[in-house]
Design an enzyme around this catalytic site. Sequence first.
Site, PDB file in Angstrom:
ATOM      1  N   TYR A  14      33.164  -2.343 118.735  1.00  0.00           N
ATOM      2  CA  TYR A  14      32.391  -3.266 119.059  1.00  0.00           C
ATOM      3  C   TYR A  14      31.532  -3.909 117.694  1.00  0.00           C
ATOM      4  O   TYR A  14      31.446  -5.796 118.889  1.00  0.00           O
ATOM      5  CB  TYR A  14      30.846  -2.104 119.114  1.00  0.00           C
ATOM      6  N   ASP A  38      20.186  -0.697 127.366  1.00  0.00           N
ATOM      7  CA  ASP A  38      19.383  -1.586 126.315  1.00  0.00           C
ATOM      8  C   ASP A  38      18.682  -2.474 126.370  1.00  0.00           C
ATOM      9  O   ASP A  38      19.254  -3.751 127.804  1.00  0.00           O
ATOM     10  CB  ASP A  38      20.756  -2.085 125.657  1.00  0.00           C
ATOM     11  N   ASP A  99      21.366   1.614 117.454  1.00  0.00           N
ATOM     12  CA  ASP A  99      22.487   1.992 118.518  1.00  0.00           C
ATOM     13  C   ASP A  99      22.737   3.713 118.712  1.00  0.00           C
ATOM     14  O   ASP A  99      23.383   4.032 117.133  1.00  0.00           O
ATOM     15  CB  ASP A  99      23.152   0.915 118.962  1.00  0.00           C
TER      16      ASP A  99
END
Lengths: 124, 124
Positions: A14, A38, A99
């Site tokens: 990522y 998000d 995250d």
Amino acid sequence: MPTTEQKLAAVNGYVDAFARGDAEAIVALFDANATVEDPVGTAIRRGHDEIRAFYTGSMATGAKLELYGTPRCAADYVAFDFAVKLEWQGQKTVIDVIDTFRLNDAGKIVEMRAYWGPENMKAG
Amino acid sequence: MPTTEQKLAAVNGYVDAFARGDAEAIVALFDANATVEDPVGTAIRRGHDEIRAFYTGSMATGAKLELYGTPRCAADYVAFDFAVKLEWQGQKTVIDVIDTFRLNDAGKIVEMRAYWGPENMKAG
């Protein structure tokens, strides 16, 4: 259960995809039916097409990610704290984010949630 | 929806309660039907009695918490990255953890999840 190696590979893949501005590499990390929220509390994107559109938009800001610490792996989840460095309304900006990814046994992300708010944004 | 102030007060109250070794102060941060999953993937503790027992055990290690960054608030959640400093099998140990709290409108924690694994433990 995904392995620790799969979970760390998802996080590193990522970060690397943002470094290259490669939205398609991000999409490839996600399961076809994955969800992206998000930040948490906003509309959930579902599936590769919505996920591609979201990350293409994110990358248009020039966003790059820098991990602060070692990702935390637990069961089928990995959580990680990082800086997003981007251009926001013409200003260099840093957003501190956490995250969480939930992965399936194939090592694909099935759920991404991003935790951040206005108080996590600062001049870069 | 809990306010940012309520979310930050929960995190700071949690850190402060560990600093004082005050399990009852931790319990008071939680709703009566709250759940605690620490680490994610292990048995969920539910309600004040199970939560008190869990934190009394944690504090018996002398555990103290140090925040790494600013907590990330989003909707009814707050996520935060921190070090746990404790005695583990006779050794000073640091565990890097990310927690998420979900709060109700009264500012009480209804769900706590802790993300960490063996690779987040190091000599302190």
